[in-house]
Design a protein around this motif. Structure first.
Motif: not given
Lengths: 838, 126
Positions: A139-144, A157-173
């Motif tokens: 969240i400090f990088f506006n990428a949450a 799942t559409r990468t044009d509508l959601s940024g890196l945040g979705a990947d961070i959620w999926m992979l991090g969690l």
């Protein structure tokens, strides 16, 4: 006269125990410790810190919602705030907190020196820390992540509508889920195999029952989400259309996989907290807990029923009414065991002589709040009501009542109760009571008005609302309540911060009857001086001179003659001693493994695939080193005396051994994840008339059947190797293992050849995508199977595995059973089913 | 005959696996109901007028739960040590597992009936 009457002998024993359990010293090395007391405390503090962080996010949200048409934060930031708040509270606080507390408490409750796999606990902790910082820090990088904690596709799942945040959620969690499964394995084996002699199933502390049940739930709840995460990331990173309706996918599949995890999750965080009540209520009621089998029934019953509720989160998605009715019915039934638990606690208090201590205040207050949340739960379990309240603040109110009453307040009660056990000091009664009343008032003021604002039409997850809706006053009250409860939490934090300056409390300050209160304010690292013989559920109350006998080493294993860390392993039902287990010692390996595995997930998030692959290789190297140097060690003598004339083996293999159970349990989790993927295949078939599409050629029948046959050859050869090895024919066993490796590797190639040779393009349609996924999953497992077989062969060649000491071979056979089952289901599905369905 | 059966049951061993038979039966019946409804509604496209398969599945599930419950009922009442039956003895451990199983059988039976009831009242897929 007993040898233990000699004080000089006792001192010498203590010296040896102290030396064996010496923690590592030095600025860096102290972090390589694996002792449950230490790792559990780090774990708890980290989870607590994440809770405070997620709480601050909530305060920002409440500030934004305090008045209509506020512009404190933007809509985008608000999305990140509520997504991260929910995700962190669930994945980085509630679940890890239960694991953390159990890692501290369980060995003490069970009179064990430590849990069976201390290094696994340490690995779980480091994975949790790395993954948690990665997800929370975004969240400090506006990428949450900003898609809600349930991350519904297709917006996510559409990468044009959601940024890196979705990947961070999926992979991090996903990474953190790995550590949860690791903890589950540790806790199940701990409860089943590391109880003290005499602690039969009916004498087990209820906390241990709850932990056993919850850890088993994790095995069946988390893997479907891991399966979902895999599909989700395949769609985001590679464009495989699992949830894309335009190419045959279906976003509802994600909802199924998510809520098969998501609903049991609610009970996964509720049951361990309520388990704390089962420990503290008897203490303050000064009597045995009433209805022991009733509480076990409630825990087991809740665990099962909670898997039949997931669709009540999907009542508004247009499923057939008859399906909704099934899930509505199951949702209503779960109120029965939940009510039984609450009534058992109330009855115990009623029948006892109650001491109104601070921990009990929290317990009673939380039951009140939880019951309100439970009643609104029964309301939203009824589909027609749910259609009215769905996605409004009514649901926000319901879930917060349940979670605050069912998780947060019990944990604070547990904090006040168990603080003396962890630090040797009590917290302030006065601050604790003030904090409770502020929290209690604040939580009700924050969340009760939300029922009304929800019914008045305030939707969830909106960053502002118009003044004309007339809910400004209710929202302002909620905001004031939120800040009031935050103030209550702040008081608790202050109380904790003042604790180091306070004097030591007496031993067992609450006069409790259960084993964990053997712990001394000036605790030694060895856990328990001698492992007791248990004859009652409350041995400190009921067994004569119990504490003194433990302290004077008059029970089992009072010594560490060989300078090794050891604990007693017992049988599952009746806790008869069957082994002395040599425990893992401090090592940097768990930390390195966590770093290496974390790098795989984190680098993949940033699409650095080559480096991520290097991380995967490093992970494999770490795991193999860990296993080679730290497991299935051949002892210097076959047996050891543990006192009172008992002599037990130092080495076990097969179903009696902890390692075998760990393998079996891990494979249950693996098989559950796999069934999530298979569910996907048949889900598409059920709802799509063109699945498999008429023009889909692949993957044919030949290659899948060849792969299945080869897997079965590899499996059969491994089973045969185990048999002939046990009979002493080492050469034949090695030859069979070599054959098994060749067959398993060939099955890998044949499995992939099916979709490859028929030219299935996974990005074109969901059918080839799910076929490829099943083939890759099975092939990857065959690859791991070949590594396992090679490992066993290498152990045999290196003289580290013999016909008597054959745990490695027996454990990999368990793996091969599951691989054979996986291959059978996967290849029958992709190879035979299209023929049958056509 | 009845007495012989009781003696046989008393001699049976209770383990953690027997404890989960009733709720596992509930789970299997629940999965069966879900699949039955999904296949009827999504694949066949209509609700069976008289759901013979569903009724048979429900009766089978209730029969298994009743059997497990009855075995547990007999075992929970075996003679042995004095009340309150919570000592660390073989018989008390057996009685505890049997008692918990018996309670779970009751809960699971309610669960199965709850799941079966909608099929009686709902007669189509809408």
């Amino acid at each position: 006269m007993s040898a233990q009457d000699d004080p000089a002998l006792r001192r010498a024993q203590e010296e040896r125990l102290r030396a064996a359990w010496q923690p590592p010293k030095g600025l860096f090395l102290r972090w390589t410790d694996v002792n449950n007391n230490r790792v559990g405390v780090w774990y708890t503090l980290t989870a607590f810190a994440f809770m405070l962080f997620a709480g601050v996010l909530a305060l920002v949200m409440r500030a934004q919602l305090a008045v209509p048409e506020n512009d404190l934060v933007s809509a985008g930031t608000f999305n990140q705030l509520f997504t991260l708040h929910g995700s962190m509270m669930m994945f980085l606080f509630a679940v890890p907190m239960f694991e953390a507390v159990s890692i501290i408490l369980l060995p003490q409750l069970l009179g064990a020196r430590d849990l069976p796999f201390p290094r696994l606990s340490a690995f779980g902790y480091w994975s949790f820390l790395i993954g948690g910082v990665f997800v929370g820090g975004s969240i400090f990088f506006n990428a949450a992540p900003d898609g809600g904690w349930f991350m519904y596709p297709p917006l996510t799942t559409r990468t044009d509508l959601s940024g890196l945040g979705a990947d961070i959620w999926m992979l991090g969690l996903s990474f953190i889920e790995v550590s949860s499964v690791a903890a589950a394995v540790e806790l199940i084996v701990g409860v089943l195999k590391c109880r003290p002699p005499g602690m039969r199933l009916n004498l087990m502390p209820l906390y241990a029952w709850y932990i056993l049940v919850v850890a088993v739930m994790i095995l069946f709840a988390f893997p479907p989400l891991i399966a979902g995460d895999i599909l989700f990331e395949m769609e985001r990173l590679l464009g495989w259309p699992f949830f894309d309706a335009a190419r045959g996918g279906d976003p509802l599949l994600w909802q199924h996989l998510f809520w098969i995890f998501g609903h049991p999750e609610v009970y996964i965080v509720f049951l361990p907290s309520i388990a704390l009540f089962a420990m503290l209520i008897p203490t303050f009621a000064q009597r045995h807990l009433l209805g022991y089998p009733w509480i076990v029934l409630a825990a087991v019953g809740t665990a099962f029923l909670s898997f039949g509720l997931w669709v009540h989160h999907m009542f508004a998605t247009g499923l057939p009414k008859i399906s909704l009715a099934f899930f509505s019915a199951a949702s209503e039934v779960v109120a029965i065991p939940t009510g039984i638990q609450v009534f058992a606690f109330i009855a115990t208090l009623w029948a006892g002589r109650v001491i109104w201590s601070t921990p009990l205040l929290y317990a009673v207050g939380s039951i009140a709040i939880f019951t309100i949340g439970g009643l609104t739960g029964v309301m939203v379990a009824i589909a027609p009501f749910d259609w009215q309240a769905h996605d409004t603040y009514f649901v926000v109110a319901h879930l917060h009542y349940v979670l605050i009453g069912g998780t947060l307040l019990p944990l604070f009660g547990g904090l006040y109760y168990y603080w003396p056990l962890v630090t040797g000091k009590t917290l302030s009664d006065r601050i604790g009571r003030a904090a409770f009343w502020i929290l209690f008032a604040g939580a009700n003021l924050a969340f009760f008005p939300m029922h009304l604002s929800g019914l008045a039409g305030m939707p969830r997850r909106v960053f502002t609302y118009p003044a004309e809706l007339g809910i400004g006053g209710l929202n302002l009250a909620s905001t004031i309540g939120a800040y009031l409860s935050a103030f209550g939490v702040l008081l608790i934090v202050i109380d904790l911060a003042l604790s180091p300056r306070r004097a030591k409390a007496p031993r067992n300050p609450w006069n409790a009857g259960t084993l964990e209160w053997l712990s001394h304010p000036d605790d030694e690292n060895w856990g328990i001086r001698s492992v007791p013989l248990i004859e009652s559920r409350y041995p400190i109350w009921d067994q004569r001179d119990f504490v003194a006998k433990v302290d004077e080493g008059r029970f089992f294993l009072p010594d560490a003659e060989e300078g090794r860390r050891e604990t007693i392993v017992t049988s599952v039902l009746d806790a008869r001693p069957i082994q002395v287990l040599r425990l893992g010692t401090p090592s940097v390996i768990p930390m390195l493994t966590a770093v290496a595995l974390g790098s795989v997930f984190i680098l993949t998030t940033f699409h650095l695939y080559a480096t991520a692959l290097a991380g995967a290789v490093a992970t494999l190297a770490c795991v193999l080193t860990w296993l080679w140097t730290g497991t299935a060690e051949i002892p210097e003598k076959p047996c050891k005396a543990i006192g009172h004339g008992l002599v037990v083996p130092l080495y076990l293999s097969g179903p009696a051994a902890g390692g075998w159970w760990a393998m079996f349990i891990t494979m249950m989790a693996d098989a559950t994840a796999f069934s999530g993927l298979v569910f996907g295949y048949y889900f598409y078939w059920t709802i799509h008339p063109d699945f498999p599409p008429p023009d889909a050629a692949g993957p044919g029948m030949l290659w899948p059947m060849a792969a299945l046959a080869l897997t079965l050859v590899g499996w059969g050869a491994t089973v045969a190797a185990r048999q002939v090895h046990a009979a002493g024919w080492i050469g034949a066993a090695r030859a069979l293992l070599a054959l098994a490796i060749a067959a398993t590797l060939a099955s890998l190639a044949a499995g992939l050849a099916g979709p490859w040779t028929t030219g299935l393009d996974p990005a074109r349609h969901v059918y080839p995508a799910i076929v490829w996924t099943l083939a890759i999953w099975t092939a990857a497992h065959a690859g791991i199977g070949a590594i396992c077989q090679s490992y066993a062969l290498a152990r045999s060649l290196a003289g580290r595995m013999t016909p008597v000491y054959d745990a490695d071979l027996r454990n990999i056979t368990v793996y091969m059973h599951f691989l054979a089952l996986t291959a059978l289901v996967a290849y029958a599905t992709i190879g035979l089913f299209p023929e049958a369905a056509a | 005959m009845r007495r012989r059966l009781r003696d046989r049951i008393a001699g049976l061993r209770a383990t953690l696996w027997t404890l989960i038979v009733p709720p596992a039966t509930w789970a299997a019946h629940f999965l069966f109901s879900y699949l039955w409804a999904a296949l009827n509604c999504a694949k066949i496209g209509r609700f069976a007028r008289f759901p013979t398969v569903f009724a048979a599945g429900t009766v089978a599930a209730l029969a298994i739960i009743a059997a497990a419950g009855w075995i547990a009922y007999v075992q929970a009442r075996l003679e042995g040590d004095a009340p309150p039956h919570d000592a660390g003895t073989e018989i008390d451990r057996l009685r505890f597992l049997a008692r918990a199983t018996e309670l779970l059988a009751a809960l699971s039976a309610i669960g199965v009936v709850f799941t079966a009831v909608p099929v009686i009242f709902l007669t189509d897929c809408r």
